[in-house]
Enzyme design. Sequence first.
Site, PDB file in Angstrom:
ATOM      1  N   ASP A   1      -1.330   1.491  -7.363  1.00  0.00           N
ATOM      2  CA  ASP A   1      -2.600   1.961  -7.920  1.00  0.00           C
ATOM      3  C   ASP A   1      -2.656   1.634  -9.411  1.00  0.00           C
ATOM      4  O   ASP A   1      -3.640   1.087  -9.905  1.00  0.00           O
ATOM      5  CB  ASP A   1      -2.734   3.474  -7.702  1.00  0.00           C
ATOM      6  CG  ASP A   1      -4.028   4.015  -8.282  1.00  0.00           C
ATOM      7  OD1 ASP A   1      -5.080   3.392  -8.060  1.00  0.00           O
ATOM      8  OD2 ASP A   1      -3.985   5.055  -8.966  1.00  0.00           O
TER       9      ASP A   1
ATOM     10  N   TYR B   1       0.765   9.975  -2.543  1.00  0.00           N
ATOM     11  CA  TYR B   1      -0.606  10.290  -2.155  1.00  0.00           C
ATOM     12  C   TYR B   1      -0.659  11.177  -0.917  1.00  0.00           C
ATOM     13  O   TYR B   1      -1.559  11.983  -0.773  1.00  0.00           O
ATOM     14  CB  TYR B   1      -1.376   8.998  -1.853  1.00  0.00           C
ATOM     15  CG  TYR B   1      -1.977   8.315  -3.050  1.00  0.00           C
ATOM     16  CD1 TYR B   1      -1.179   7.898  -4.108  1.00  0.00           C
ATOM     17  CD2 TYR B   1      -3.345   8.078  -3.117  1.00  0.00           C
ATOM     18  CE1 TYR B   1      -1.730   7.256  -5.187  1.00  0.00           C
ATOM     19  CE2 TYR B   1      -3.899   7.440  -4.200  1.00  0.00           C
ATOM     20  CZ  TYR B   1      -3.094   7.022  -5.235  1.00  0.00           C
ATOM     21  OH  TYR B   1      -3.658   6.390  -6.308  1.00  0.00           O
TER      22      TYR B   1
ATOM     23  N   ASP C   1       8.167   0.225 -14.770  1.00  0.00           N
ATOM     24  CA  ASP C   1       7.810   0.232 -16.200  1.00  0.00           C
ATOM     25  C   ASP C   1       7.931  -1.173 -16.779  1.00  0.00           C
ATOM     26  O   ASP C   1       7.059  -1.656 -17.500  1.00  0.00           O
ATOM     27  CB  ASP C   1       8.654   1.259 -16.976  1.00  0.00           C
ATOM     28  CG  ASP C   1      10.147   1.178 -16.697  1.00  0.00           C
ATOM     29  OD1 ASP C   1      10.548   0.489 -15.737  1.00  0.00           O
ATOM     30  OD2 ASP C   1      10.922   1.815 -17.449  1.00  0.00           O
TER      31      ASP C   1
HETATM   32  C1  IPM Z   1      -8.089   2.803  -5.836  1.00  0.00           C
HETATM   33  C2  IPM Z   1      -8.636   4.095  -6.380  1.00  0.00           C
HETATM   34  C3  IPM Z   1      -8.299   5.229  -5.428  1.00  0.00           C
HETATM   35  C4  IPM Z   1      -6.795   5.295  -5.313  1.00  0.00           C
HETATM   36  C5  IPM Z   1      -8.896   6.598  -5.828  1.00  0.00           C
HETATM   37  C6  IPM Z   1     -10.406   6.523  -5.944  1.00  0.00           C
HETATM   38  C7  IPM Z   1      -8.494   7.687  -4.884  1.00  0.00           C
HETATM   39  O1  IPM Z   1      -8.149   4.328  -7.666  1.00  0.00           O
HETATM   40  O2  IPM Z   1      -8.522   2.398  -4.736  1.00  0.00           O
HETATM   41  O3  IPM Z   1      -7.253   2.189  -6.498  1.00  0.00           O
HETATM   42  O4  IPM Z   1      -6.140   5.933  -6.144  1.00  0.00           O
HETATM   43  O5  IPM Z   1      -6.250   4.705  -4.382  1.00  0.00           O
HETATM   44 MG    MG Z   2      -6.938   2.756  -8.419  1.00  0.00          MG
END
Ligand code: IPM
Ligand code: MG
Length: 355
Positions: free
Chosen positions: A244, A141, A220
């Site tokens: 995520d 990220y 996975d």
């Molecule tokens: C989460 C969301 C966010 C992320 C998005 C909205 C950027 O999916 O909080 O899980 O990927 O962290």
């Molecule tokens: Mg998310």
Amino acid sequence: MPNVLVLPGDGIGKEITPEAVKVLEAVLKGRSTSLNFEYGLIGGAAIDEVGKALPDATLAAAQAADAILLGAVGGPKWEILPAQERPELGGLLKIRKALSLYANIRPVKMSPMLVDASTLRPEVVKDVDLVVLRELTGGLYFGEKGRKTNPTSAYDILIYTEEEIRRIVELGFQMAVKRTGRLCSVDKANVLESSRLWREITVEIAKDYPSVDLTHMYVDNAAMQLVLRPNQFDVIVTENMFGDILTDLASMLGGSIGLVPSASLNGKKGLYEPSHGSAPDIAGKNIANPLATILSGALMLRYSFDLEEEAQMIEQAVEAVLAEGYRTPDLAKPGDKVLGTREMGNAIVEALGRN
Ligand code: IPM
Ligand code: MG
């Protein structure tokens, strides 16, 4: 009096945050701590008002606040903007990074009343009670990203420092000690160098926690095991992107993503938000489920203010209202008593009054 910054954001965020505030005020009424609520703009709402997804005033208020309650950000209206300016990257990811909220806690617990709401078989999901601890300010990220020409290409770098790994994994061990003592570290060490460092550090930290039963799992396989035999998990610790993906998957083990709260912490400072998005398709109709946000309020009391008793009061009120057969439309089955967003908030407040 501690200050809580409320950032409703976009879509259903504007409808669900008032319900959580209502419940927090109700549970603290007549008790030793009360909270002062302030309001700010984030996401598309902030872009529309002041031209920026995370206005300087919001960031300053967030830095000064003791805790932050966030609804959700994003919507089709802002998808035409460059990625970095959109509500998600320019608002949510930016505030997480700016406040160094590196530890994202997403608990998934099957409520006995909701076993039928899951798409998985009751015997598989009935006792699910797990927590995913997701690293939130590193990895893919936030690594360097960009585009190149000849040939046209794009890259996102997955980088973790030892320190970033150490602080989240330590927290995983501490959480496991407080729960049933099982920690599963999820990585992709068969392929990724960053995962191999993650695993080395995890093995080293494990020496300080002899009572914790540590396992390692490739991501996975973890995705498969979560739907195959979710009860094997207690605390899962993993990097940002894996977390995520796995938290959306795990949310279904609890019946609905509308029930999964989250806490993003840096010590006692925390940002609390539902795990779901802004759901623009159902916004403004008073049909969104406020329970994940209300339960995020409970996490705020627990992690930022050490009000464990009051946190449990909220969690029990949610259980009680579900046990009475009340549901928001996302959870409703024929025969259930369907409540709107506000009415669900009121029902939780009423249930608190009964205890
Ligand atoms: C989460 C969301 C966010 C992320 C998005 C909205 C950027 O999916 O909080 O899980 O990927 O962290
Ligand atoms: Mg998310």
